[in-house]
Design an enzyme around this catalytic site. Structure first.
Site, mmCIF file in Angstrom:
data_model
loop_
_atom_site.group_PDB
_atom_site.id
_atom_site.type_symbol
_atom_site.label_atom_id
_atom_site.label_comp_id
_atom_site.label_asym_id
_atom_site.label_seq_id
_atom_site.Cartn_x
_atom_site.Cartn_y
_atom_site.Cartn_z
ATOM 1 N NE ARG A 98 -3.847 -2.126 0.995
ATOM 2 C CZ ARG A 98 -4.715 -2.393 0.037
ATOM 3 N NH1 ARG A 98 -5.041 -1.475 -0.847
ATOM 4 N NH2 ARG A 98 -5.292 -3.563 -0.048
ATOM 5 C CB ILE A 99 0.623 4.414 -1.753
ATOM 6 C CG1 ILE A 99 1.102 3.671 -2.997
ATOM 7 C CG2 ILE A 99 1.232 5.801 -1.701
ATOM 8 C CD1 ILE A 99 0.421 4.130 -4.256
ATOM 9 C CG HIS B 147 10.262 -1.833 -5.375
ATOM 10 N ND1 HIS B 147 8.893 -2.060 -5.410
ATOM 11 C CD2 HIS B 147 10.656 -1.747 -6.665
ATOM 12 C CE1 HIS B 147 8.497 -2.106 -6.664
ATOM 13 N NE2 HIS B 147 9.541 -1.924 -7.452
HETATM 14 C C1 GAR Z 1 9.272 -8.607 -1.558
HETATM 15 O O1 GAR Z 1 9.829 -9.083 -2.746
HETATM 16 C C2 GAR Z 1 9.239 -7.094 -1.552
HETATM 17 O O2 GAR Z 1 10.315 -6.530 -2.223
HETATM 18 C C3 GAR Z 1 7.944 -6.816 -2.268
HETATM 19 O O3 GAR Z 1 7.063 -7.771 -1.752
HETATM 20 C C4 GAR Z 1 7.788 -8.985 -1.491
HETATM 21 C C5 GAR Z 1 7.387 -9.501 -0.130
HETATM 22 O O4 GAR Z 1 7.905 -10.784 0.078
HETATM 23 N N1 GAR Z 1 7.502 -5.472 -2.026
HETATM 24 C C6 GAR Z 1 7.008 -4.663 -2.974
HETATM 25 O O5 GAR Z 1 6.830 -5.013 -4.117
HETATM 26 C C7 GAR Z 1 6.663 -3.256 -2.497
HETATM 27 N N2 GAR Z 1 6.557 -2.357 -3.586
HETATM 28 P P1 GAR Z 1 7.773 -11.471 1.509
HETATM 29 O O6 GAR Z 1 6.311 -11.336 1.950
HETATM 30 O O7 GAR Z 1 8.163 -12.896 1.275
HETATM 31 O O8 GAR Z 1 8.697 -10.762 2.447
#
Ligand code: GAR
Length: 206
Positions: free
Chosen positions: A92-93, A110
């Site tokens: 979320r933003i 990210h």
């Molecule tokens: C991660 O790859 C993180 O970089 C991404 O969600 C994933 C969460 O993985 N976040 C975004 O894309 C935010 N813009 P996880 O739940 O296994 O930690």
């Protein structure tokens, strides 16, 4: 002084889990005060329960509009009184009130080398563009989409034949190392924001 860390997550929570593992291995000058999730039944929630970390659920589906969700999220975050907020897969933003209050105290992770490929499906965006290198970024969050001063990045070469799932997994392995590094630097007071640039101060030796 010990920093209270609040984690925000939306998904399976592997980055949250690795943060906790690193804290167990070599403690940050911090303690984990809570986790906020924006939906129920996340993996992150299960990890928090197992570790005895309080969980707040601010489920987007329970609110009539974005404004009310944002207000509830902000209020829940204030209740944990954190010194640092870590977006570990938080999809979320944050609104400008939230970001303004916790300015330069919110880290976000990210899965791309920002400013390339912000937003959703960055791994797919990278493959679609045919880039040869990708990776992950930890940055201070502002109210833009994956914008804000960059703290650390880690890159990898994309193999010739690589699916979105494979790239996601490769990047995730880098993230598991990068996010704890950024949290440690923050907790040691070694990050200075100077406009768009984050300076990493030398380690203090006593
Ligand atoms: C991660 O790859 C993180 O970089 C991404 O969600 C994933 C969460 O993985 N976040 C975004 O894309 C935010 N813009 P996880 O739940 O296994 O930690």
């Amino acid at each position: 002084m010990e920093t209270g860390i609040l984690v925000l997550a939306s998904g399976r929570g592997s980055n949250f889990e690795h943060l906790l593992a690193e804290h167990a291995r070599r403690p940050f000058r911090a303690r984990f005060v809570g986790l906020i999730v924006d939906r129920s039944n996340t993996g992150a929630e299960t990890i928090a329960h197992r570790a005895g970390i309080p969980v707040g659920t601010i489920d987007f589906a329970d609110f009539p509009n974005r404004k009310e969700f944002d207000a509830a999220l902000f209020s829940a975050a204030l209740d944990f009184n954190p010194g640092l907020i870590v977006g570990a897969g938080f999809m979320r933003i944050l609104d400008s009130v939230f970001v303004g209050h916790f300015a330069h105290r919110i880290l976000n992770l990210h899965p791309s080398l920002l400013p390339a490929f912000p937003g959703l499906h960055p791994q797919r965006q990278a493959l679609d563009k045919g880039v040869k290198v990708s990776g992950c970024t930890v940055h201070f969050m502002d109210s833009g989409v994956d914008t804000g001063p960059i703290i650390l990045q880690k890159a990898l070469e994309i193999p010739e034949e690589c699916s979105e799932e494979e790239l996601t997994e490769m990047i995730r392995n880098l993230e598991h190392v990068l996010l704890p590094q950024a949290v440690r630097l923050f907790c040691e007071g070694r990050l200075r924001v100077d406009g768009n640039r984050v300076r990493i101060l030398e380690e203090m030796t006593y």
